[in-house]
Design a protein around this motif. Structure first.
Motif, PDB file in Angstrom:
ATOM      1  N   ILE A 220     -25.433 -86.597 -32.426  1.00 59.32           N
ATOM      2  CA  ILE A 220     -25.097 -87.331 -33.650  1.00 59.32           C
ATOM      3  C   ILE A 220     -23.730 -87.989 -33.509  1.00 59.32           C
ATOM      4  O   ILE A 220     -23.523 -89.137 -33.923  1.00 59.32           O
ATOM      5  CB  ILE A 220     -25.107 -86.385 -34.869  1.00 59.32           C
ATOM      6  N   ALA A 221     -22.771 -87.290 -32.899  1.00 58.65           N
ATOM      7  CA  ALA A 221     -21.438 -87.845 -32.694  1.00 58.65           C
ATOM      8  C   ALA A 221     -21.475 -89.075 -31.795  1.00 58.65           C
ATOM      9  O   ALA A 221     -20.641 -89.977 -31.912  1.00 58.65           O
ATOM     10  CB  ALA A 221     -20.515 -86.783 -32.089  1.00 58.65           C
ATOM     11  N   GLU A 222     -22.455 -89.123 -30.897  1.00 59.72           N
ATOM     12  CA  GLU A 222     -22.615 -90.271 -30.005  1.00 59.72           C
ATOM     13  C   GLU A 222     -23.320 -91.442 -30.681  1.00 59.72           C
ATOM     14  O   GLU A 222     -23.455 -92.500 -30.073  1.00 59.72           O
ATOM     15  CB  GLU A 222     -23.396 -89.847 -28.764  1.00 59.72           C
ATOM     16  N   GLY A 223     -23.768 -91.234 -31.925  1.00 62.76           N
ATOM     17  CA  GLY A 223     -24.381 -92.335 -32.662  1.00 62.76           C
ATOM     18  C   GLY A 223     -25.876 -92.247 -32.851  1.00 62.76           C
ATOM     19  O   GLY A 223     -26.484 -93.146 -33.452  1.00 62.76           O
ATOM     20  N   GLU A 263     -21.438 -78.445 -40.706  1.00 62.41           N
ATOM     21  CA  GLU A 263     -21.269 -79.850 -41.066  1.00 62.41           C
ATOM     22  C   GLU A 263     -20.557 -80.587 -39.940  1.00 62.41           C
ATOM     23  O   GLU A 263     -19.621 -80.050 -39.338  1.00 62.41           O
ATOM     24  CB  GLU A 263     -20.430 -80.000 -42.332  1.00 62.41           C
ATOM     25  N   LEU A 264     -20.971 -81.827 -39.681  1.00 62.03           N
ATOM     26  CA  LEU A 264     -20.289 -82.682 -38.722  1.00 62.03           C
ATOM     27  C   LEU A 264     -19.604 -83.817 -39.475  1.00 62.03           C
ATOM     28  O   LEU A 264     -20.240 -84.517 -40.270  1.00 62.03           O
ATOM     29  CB  LEU A 264     -21.273 -83.261 -37.708  1.00 62.03           C
ATOM     30  N   TRP A 265     -18.310 -83.996 -39.224  1.00 61.28           N
ATOM     31  CA  TRP A 265     -17.516 -85.016 -39.901  1.00 61.28           C
ATOM     32  C   TRP A 265     -16.920 -85.974 -38.876  1.00 61.28           C
ATOM     33  O   TRP A 265     -16.582 -85.574 -37.760  1.00 61.28           O
ATOM     34  CB  TRP A 265     -16.379 -84.381 -40.706  1.00 61.28           C
ATOM     35  N   GLN A 266     -16.763 -87.230 -39.291  1.00 61.19           N
ATOM     36  CA  GLN A 266     -16.145 -88.259 -38.458  1.00 61.19           C
ATOM     37  C   GLN A 266     -14.824 -88.699 -39.085  1.00 61.19           C
ATOM     38  O   GLN A 266     -14.743 -88.867 -40.303  1.00 61.19           O
ATOM     39  CB  GLN A 266     -17.088 -89.465 -38.328  1.00 61.19           C
ATOM     40  N   ASP A 267     -13.800 -88.850 -38.261  1.00 63.43           N
ATOM     41  CA  ASP A 267     -12.503 -89.320 -38.745  1.00 63.43           C
ATOM     42  C   ASP A 267     -12.618 -90.796 -39.124  1.00 63.43           C
ATOM     43  O   ASP A 267     -12.989 -91.630 -38.299  1.00 63.43           O
ATOM     44  CB  ASP A 267     -11.446 -89.127 -37.654  1.00 63.43           C
ATOM     45  N   GLY A 268     -12.290 -91.131 -40.379  1.00 61.76           N
ATOM     46  CA  GLY A 268     -12.430 -92.502 -40.853  1.00 61.76           C
ATOM     47  C   GLY A 268     -11.539 -93.485 -40.120  1.00 61.76           C
ATOM     48  O   GLY A 268     -11.896 -94.644 -39.907  1.00 61.76           O
ATOM     49  N   LYS A 301      -5.185 -80.413 -41.060  1.00 60.98           N
ATOM     50  CA  LYS A 301      -6.542 -80.865 -41.350  1.00 60.98           C
ATOM     51  C   LYS A 301      -7.428 -79.671 -41.703  1.00 60.98           C
ATOM     52  O   LYS A 301      -7.392 -78.640 -41.024  1.00 60.98           O
ATOM     53  CB  LYS A 301      -7.129 -81.619 -40.155  1.00 60.98           C
ATOM     54  N   PRO A 302      -8.267 -79.807 -42.724  1.00 61.48           N
ATOM     55  CA  PRO A 302      -9.091 -78.675 -43.173  1.00 61.48           C
ATOM     56  C   PRO A 302     -10.387 -78.507 -42.383  1.00 61.48           C
ATOM     57  O   PRO A 302     -11.345 -77.952 -42.879  1.00 61.48           O
ATOM     58  CB  PRO A 302      -9.388 -79.047 -44.628  1.00 61.48           C
ATOM     59  N   MET A 303     -10.411 -79.023 -41.152  1.00 63.02           N
ATOM     60  CA  MET A 303     -11.615 -78.926 -40.329  1.00 63.02           C
ATOM     61  C   MET A 303     -11.246 -78.595 -38.894  1.00 63.02           C
ATOM     62  O   MET A 303     -10.075 -78.635 -38.513  1.00 63.02           O
ATOM     63  CB  MET A 303     -12.405 -80.240 -40.376  1.00 63.02           C
ATOM     64  N   CYS A 304     -12.250 -78.279 -38.104  1.00 62.03           N
ATOM     65  CA  CYS A 304     -12.058 -77.869 -36.717  1.00 62.03           C
ATOM     66  C   CYS A 304     -12.590 -78.956 -35.784  1.00 62.03           C
ATOM     67  O   CYS A 304     -13.708 -79.447 -35.986  1.00 62.03           O
ATOM     68  CB  CYS A 304     -12.803 -76.555 -36.472  1.00 62.03           C
ATOM     69  N   PRO A 305     -11.838 -79.367 -34.764  1.00 61.90           N
ATOM     70  CA  PRO A 305     -12.340 -80.372 -33.829  1.00 61.90           C
ATOM     71  C   PRO A 305     -13.671 -79.938 -33.202  1.00 61.90           C
ATOM     72  O   PRO A 305     -13.818 -78.784 -32.792  1.00 61.90           O
ATOM     73  CB  PRO A 305     -11.235 -80.457 -32.772  1.00 61.90           C
ATOM     74  N   LEU A 306     -14.603 -80.854 -33.120  1.00 63.24           N
ATOM     75  CA  LEU A 306     -15.910 -80.546 -32.536  1.00 63.24           C
ATOM     76  C   LEU A 306     -15.764 -79.988 -31.132  1.00 63.24           C
ATOM     77  O   LEU A 306     -16.504 -79.082 -30.731  1.00 63.24           O
ATOM     78  CB  LEU A 306     -16.781 -81.804 -32.526  1.00 63.24           C
ATOM     79  N   GLU A 307     -14.799 -80.511 -30.374  1.00 66.24           N
ATOM     80  CA  GLU A 307     -14.645 -80.078 -28.987  1.00 66.24           C
ATOM     81  C   GLU A 307     -14.328 -78.593 -28.876  1.00 66.24           C
ATOM     82  O   GLU A 307     -14.691 -77.936 -27.892  1.00 66.24           O
ATOM     83  CB  GLU A 307     -13.558 -80.891 -28.300  1.00 66.24           C
ATOM     84  N   LYS A 308     -13.671 -78.029 -29.887  1.00 63.31           N
ATOM     85  CA  LYS A 308     -13.371 -76.594 -29.853  1.00 63.31           C
ATOM     86  C   LYS A 308     -14.664 -75.775 -29.973  1.00 63.31           C
ATOM     87  O   LYS A 308     -14.821 -74.741 -29.313  1.00 63.31           O
ATOM     88  CB  LYS A 308     -12.391 -76.223 -30.965  1.00 63.31           C
TER      89      LYS A 308
END
Length: 335
Positions: A220-223, A263-268, A301-308
């Motif tokens: 999903i992160a890749e589009g 949940e997956l979030w994208q940085d605006g 930031k109130p979230m965790c980087p996906l890479e972690k």
């Protein structure tokens, strides 16, 4: 879909829930779950639109029919336009959803060790043994059979549905029985965290499922636009090891209709940066996880980087086994 439903007992030919089926109370709980998720992900974030397609939804259940019933109840209130003909059902024989990665000898080893620990604690509890003997006399079965049946599960069904405990000619099971068993369960949970055997089992048991989750999030992160909503309808024995593996030690044993959400979030401002948030029964537990506790101390930031999360699943889960892969960890004996 029709084939999946044909094996289920349905009204009006079955006016009462059969053993192991989802009760009316359970249906209402999952309808409410669906409503809560709809308010956030459909109404607010437009995750799925009214013209959603089957490719955008992934559903997997176990062989127990109540997991399919639970999923349908949740989806009925969650989806913008519920149409079960668009829902592809996938059944998983394993309650830990290990799919094609179920061969793991060391997972079985740690589970056996954990079961020995449970047995050792149980036989030391004289109050619990007296309760088991008393209950066995009431229901008319050998004590060893009642002990092996894990009666807390049955008693919770009565308790959580506000139904009186069963009675026979020889007496009634009462709250005094329930309290002793529940007190032992809480003691068992405390020792389980101290001994770490269950944690080692949990890491190996849940890696296949967490690996599937990571792979989907990365796509999903890749589009990719497929499988934007994924639902695993499972059991307490599925969810409990996931919570343990993630390091969420403050979570209690899963209640009925418990839910864990990734949940997956994208940085605006930086579209290539992605973050995850983890919710347990609606509460944010992201920074209770072992892989994001330190990040919380250094970031606002109130979230965790996906890479972690990716690094945890792909690499760090195996460090405690002195291994670098799931295959190796599943076969490496402890020193």
């Amino acid at each position: 879909m029709d084939g999946s439903l044909s094996s289920l007992p349905r009204y009006p030919s079955h006016s009462l829930c059969e053993m192991g089926e989802l009760t009316q109370t359970g249906v209402v709980q999952h309808l409410r779950n669906g409503q809560l998720l709809r308010e956030i992900y459909i109404n607010k974030h437009k995750l799925l639109l009214s013209d959603w397609t089957a490719k955008q939804l992934y559903l997997e259940t176990t062989g127990k029919s109540r997991t399919l019933q639970s999923a349908l109840a949740l989806l009925y209130t969650f989806l913008p336009d519920f149409d079960w003909k668009k829902i592809n059902m996938r059944h998983q024989w394993s309650t830990i959803f290990c799919s094609g990665s179920c061969d793991c000898p060391m997972r079985n080893h740690y589970l056996e060790e954990e079961q020995r620990r449970q047995y050792s604690l149980r036989v030391k509890n004289n109050d619990l043994e007296k309760i088991y003997v008393d209950m066995a006399k009431i229901v008319g079965i050998p004590t060893r059979q009642l002990r092996a049946s894990n009666p807390i599960d049955s008693l919770l069904c009565y308790f959580c549905h506000n139904v009186s405990f069963p009675c026979t000619k020889t007496g009634c099971i009462g709250m005094e029985h329930f309290k002793v068993i529940k007190r032992h369960q809480l003691e068992d949970e405390r020792e389980r965290q101290e001994k770490k055997l269950y944690f080692l089992y949990a890491l190996l048991a849940t890696h296949p499922l967490l690996n599937q989750t990571v792979n989907r999030l990365q796509r999903i992160a890749e589009g990719k636009k497929e499988e934007v909503f994924v639902l695993y309808s499972a059991h307490d024995v599925t969810l409990s090891p996931v919570l343990s593996a993630l390091g969420i030690t403050e979570a209690r044993f899963p209640r009925f209709a418990a839910r864990l959400v990734f949940e997956l979030w994208q940085d605006g401002k930086r579209p290539k940066e992605h973050f995850i948030r983890i919710l347990y029964n609606g509460a944010d537990v992201t920074f209770q996880t072992s892989f994001c506790k330190d990040y919380y101390k250094r970031s606002s930031k109130p979230m965790c980087p996906l890479e972690k999360f990716v690094n945890f699943v792909k690499r760090d889960m195996f460090l405690v086994f002195n291994s670098t892969s799931y295959y190796d960890a599943c076969r490496r004996r402890p020193l």
